[in-house]
Design a protein around this motif. Sequence first.
Motif, PDB file in Angstrom:
ATOM      1  N   ILE A  38      -0.872  -8.327   2.720  1.00 20.88           N
ATOM      2  CA  ILE A  38      -0.466  -7.297   3.683  1.00 20.88           C
ATOM      3  C   ILE A  38       1.016  -7.427   4.030  1.00 20.88           C
ATOM      4  O   ILE A  38       1.735  -6.434   4.110  1.00 20.88           O
ATOM      5  N   THR A  39       1.499  -8.639   4.206  1.00 23.55           N
ATOM      6  CA  THR A  39       2.914  -8.860   4.522  1.00 23.55           C
ATOM      7  C   THR A  39       3.796  -8.343   3.391  1.00 23.55           C
ATOM      8  O   THR A  39       4.806  -7.677   3.632  1.00 23.55           O
ATOM      9  N   ILE A  41       3.025  -6.049   1.045  1.00 24.58           N
ATOM     10  CA  ILE A  41       2.903  -4.595   0.950  1.00 24.58           C
ATOM     11  C   ILE A  41       3.681  -3.911   2.072  1.00 24.58           C
ATOM     12  O   ILE A  41       4.310  -2.873   1.862  1.00 24.58           O
ATOM     13  N   ALA A  42       3.652  -4.479   3.262  1.00 26.32           N
ATOM     14  CA  ALA A  42       4.333  -3.883   4.418  1.00 26.32           C
ATOM     15  C   ALA A  42       5.848  -3.805   4.216  1.00 26.32           C
ATOM     16  O   ALA A  42       6.506  -2.980   4.847  1.00 26.32           O
ATOM     17  N   GLN A  43       6.393  -4.641   3.357  1.00 31.67           N
ATOM     18  CA  GLN A  43       7.840  -4.651   3.108  1.00 31.67           C
ATOM     19  C   GLN A  43       8.278  -3.548   2.145  1.00 31.67           C
ATOM     20  O   GLN A  43       9.463  -3.295   2.000  1.00 31.67           O
ATOM     21  N   GLU A  45       8.069   0.531   0.512  1.00 27.28           N
ATOM     22  CA  GLU A  45       7.864   1.908   0.947  1.00 27.28           C
ATOM     23  C   GLU A  45       6.458   2.351   0.551  1.00 27.28           C
ATOM     24  O   GLU A  45       5.964   1.970  -0.512  1.00 27.28           O
ATOM     25  N   PRO A  46       5.800   3.152   1.381  1.00 30.37           N
ATOM     26  CA  PRO A  46       4.446   3.628   1.047  1.00 30.37           C
ATOM     27  C   PRO A  46       4.425   4.375  -0.282  1.00 30.37           C
ATOM     28  O   PRO A  46       5.331   5.153  -0.589  1.00 30.37           O
ATOM     29  N   GLU A  63      -7.873  -1.256   4.845  1.00 28.27           N
ATOM     30  CA  GLU A  63      -6.714  -1.921   5.452  1.00 28.27           C
ATOM     31  C   GLU A  63      -5.434  -1.115   5.208  1.00 28.27           C
ATOM     32  O   GLU A  63      -4.630  -0.928   6.106  1.00 28.27           O
ATOM     33  N   PHE A  64      -5.258  -0.626   3.982  1.00 28.49           N
ATOM     34  CA  PHE A  64      -4.062   0.134   3.646  1.00 28.49           C
ATOM     35  C   PHE A  64      -4.047   1.496   4.339  1.00 28.49           C
ATOM     36  O   PHE A  64      -2.989   2.018   4.645  1.00 28.49           O
ATOM     37  N   THR A  67      -2.135   2.241   7.544  1.00 27.41           N
ATOM     38  CA  THR A  67      -0.699   2.485   7.441  1.00 27.41           C
ATOM     39  C   THR A  67      -0.501   3.816   6.717  1.00 27.41           C
ATOM     40  O   THR A  67      -1.421   4.600   6.590  1.00 27.41           O
ATOM     41  N   TRP A  69      -0.050   4.207   3.614  1.00 23.95           N
ATOM     42  CA  TRP A  69      -0.331   4.010   2.190  1.00 23.95           C
ATOM     43  C   TRP A  69      -1.427   4.934   1.702  1.00 23.95           C
ATOM     44  O   TRP A  69      -2.264   5.379   2.455  1.00 23.95           O
TER      45      TRP A  69
END
Length: 86
Positions: A38-39, A41-43, A45-46, A63-64, A67, A69
Amino acid sequence: MKITTIGIDIAKSVFHVFAVNKMGTLVKKKQLKRKELITFIAQLEPCRVAMEACGGAHHWAREFQTTAWMPEVEQCRSNCRSWGTK
């Protein structure tokens, strides 16, 4: 290069993540532990996230979705192992 698709090979504790651009060229490839996913992926761009259909993929898709995503859980075909590699 802008990443358009991320493919995730889900396993019990280690994930193989690769990212490709719109031409299908590999932009980034990384092996991550469960707690790092998750960390990482969060960095970024979607964009579209592709995973092989399994119970774990549905969990990560939820989970995605919390956000911006766009997760896609896909039935594996003969080309699953070659996603994003040309």
